[in-house]
Scaffold this active site. Structure first.
Site, PDB file in Angstrom:
ATOM      1  N   LYS A  90     -66.218  12.932  10.366  1.00 26.61           N
ATOM      2  CA  LYS A  90     -65.982  11.499  10.168  1.00 26.61           C
ATOM      3  C   LYS A  90     -64.765  11.351   9.292  1.00 26.61           C
ATOM      4  CE  LYS A  90     -68.285   7.776  11.508  1.00 26.61           C
ATOM      5  NZ  LYS A  90     -69.092   7.613  12.722  1.00 26.61           N
ATOM      6  N   TYR A 142     -75.930  -7.140  24.753  1.00 28.41           N
ATOM      7  CA  TYR A 142     -75.794  -7.933  25.976  1.00 28.41           C
ATOM      8  C   TYR A 142     -75.882  -7.027  27.216  1.00 28.41           C
ATOM      9  CZ  TYR A 142     -74.123 -11.125  29.536  1.00 28.41           C
ATOM     10  OH  TYR A 142     -74.031 -11.884  30.692  1.00 28.41           O
TER      11      TYR A 142
END
Ligand code: NAD
Length: 349
Positions: free
Chosen positions: A83, A186
């Site tokens: 990261k 969604y």
């Protein structure tokens, strides 16, 4: 942070190496944590936020890099975890210059670390990085990982249905409460609606809720109500940390399966879900479709290979649930143990 404290933190998280870059011309202050490269180069997003201190940024990089190793291992990818964090300058800055310098930093690591998008970074930033190094994914060319993340969550929901003793195998008529209907939420609603699920949705953005009501006949509820609404599956797809002791007590569902990262506020929340007989799909496993997409794009694979690997999420989750049943331990712990065996060939201390 005293040097000894940094080394203690690195040792505790099992981080392999930590790299720092300061570039005066662009104002770049960046840290790259490479957690583990036994399975392959370390892949993980680049977070750019205004950290209040360098210590906070270091701790974030280390914690997130470790999580990426576990995620990549359980997703069956030949990758390690890494990261990067950029301390967002407090003064106005030239974004392109900053990300060019960051791309140069990644290039210096010679492929040991591959970057991608994370909180605060954008596709256009990845495009800028790509002018300096090829060790980057999530560019305009590679595309949006959200549909793949949603597909993985959908497969994970199918696994929870198969594993839960009271559920059938079909989504038809299943009540699924989706918290957060952004990119992933969604797309997940689309898949669930297609299979005949009854959707209950909440979002702090009213327009997104209205869209789901109109497109899927979803039932809207408030941000508070979503926790206590009676449903079969609660699917957190908004923020992390939503499963705290209070919210877990309110849940009226058989399973929790959603895309949000770091859903459990504290590790003992996994035990609480287990004690309440609520099946929990570990977040970093069920949402690994996005990582699979990003990794496969980096390695030049197409959609068929991406979908084939996302299919495996369902089987891996079923394995986690079987172990949970056999060992009578929370699925969050089981997933960690499975990842540690893949990473180290044994359980960590
Ligand atoms: P997004 O920003 O597009 O959507 C998040 C949605 O959650 C937004 O619509 C936002 O308004 C809503 N939200 C925020 N707070 C809320 C609250 N308190 N109650 C209800 N809704 C709330 O983000 P996304 O890309 O869809 O990602 C969703 C989650 O999945 C995040 O936690 C993300 O870290 C995780 N995730 C995403 C991907 C990916 O491919 N995008 C991959 C792995 C994990």
């Amino acid at each position: 942070m005293f040097q000894q404290a940094i080394f203690n933190e690195i040792a505790e998280a099992g981080v392999n190496d930590l790299h720092f870059k300061f570039d005066e011309a662009s104002g770049l202050k960046a840290i790259i944590a490479v957690h583990n490269t036994r399975r392959g180069p370390a892949l993980g997003g680049c977070r750019i936020i205004p950290y209040s201190s360098t210590d906070e940024a270091i701790t974030d990089a280390i914690r997130l890099a470790k999580g990426m190793s576990y995620k990549a291992a359980l997703a069956g990818l030949d990758l390690g975890g890494g990261k990067s964090v950029i301390i967002e300058p407090s003064e106005p800055y030239n974004r392109e210059k900053l990300f060019k310098a960051f791309g140069g930093f990644i290039e210096e690591l010679g492929g040991r670390y591959i970057t991608a998008m994370d909180s605060g970074s954008r596709v256009s930033d990845m495009d800028t990085i790509a002018t300096q190094t090829r060790h980057v994914s999530c560019t305009t060319v590679s595309g949006n990982p959200a549909p793949s993340t949603a597909l993985g969550v959908y497969k994970g929901i199918l696994a929870t249905l198969k594993a839960h003793k009271d559920s059938g195998h079909s989504l038809k008529g299943m009540r699924i409460a989706v918290q957060g209907v952004g990119n992933v939420g969604y797309a997940l609603c689309q898949l669930l609606h297609h299979d005949g699920a009854k959707l209950i949705v909440s979002d702090i953005d009213e327009k997104k809720v209205e869209q789901c009501v109109s497109d899927f006949g979803a039932t809207p509820v408030s941000s508070d109500e979503i926790y206590s609404v009676p449903c079969d599956i609660f699917s957190p797809c908004g923020l992390g940390g939503v499963l705290d002791h209070n919210h877990i007590n309110q849940l009226q569902c058989s399973a929790v399966a959603g895309s949000a990262n770091n859903q459990l506020l504290t590790p003992d929340c996994g035990q609480q879900l287990f004690d309440r007989d609520i099946l929990y799909a570990p977040d970093y496993l069920i949402n690994s479709g996005g990582l699979i997409f990003v990794a496969m794009k980096y390695f030049g694979n197409g959609q068929v290979e991406i979908d084939r690997r996302i299919d495996v999420i369902e089987e891996t989750l079923l394995q986690v649930f079987r172990h949970q049943q056999q060992r009578q331990a929370p699925s969050s712990l089981i997933a960690d143990h499975m990842a540690e065996v893949l990473l180290y060939g044994r359980l960590s201390a």
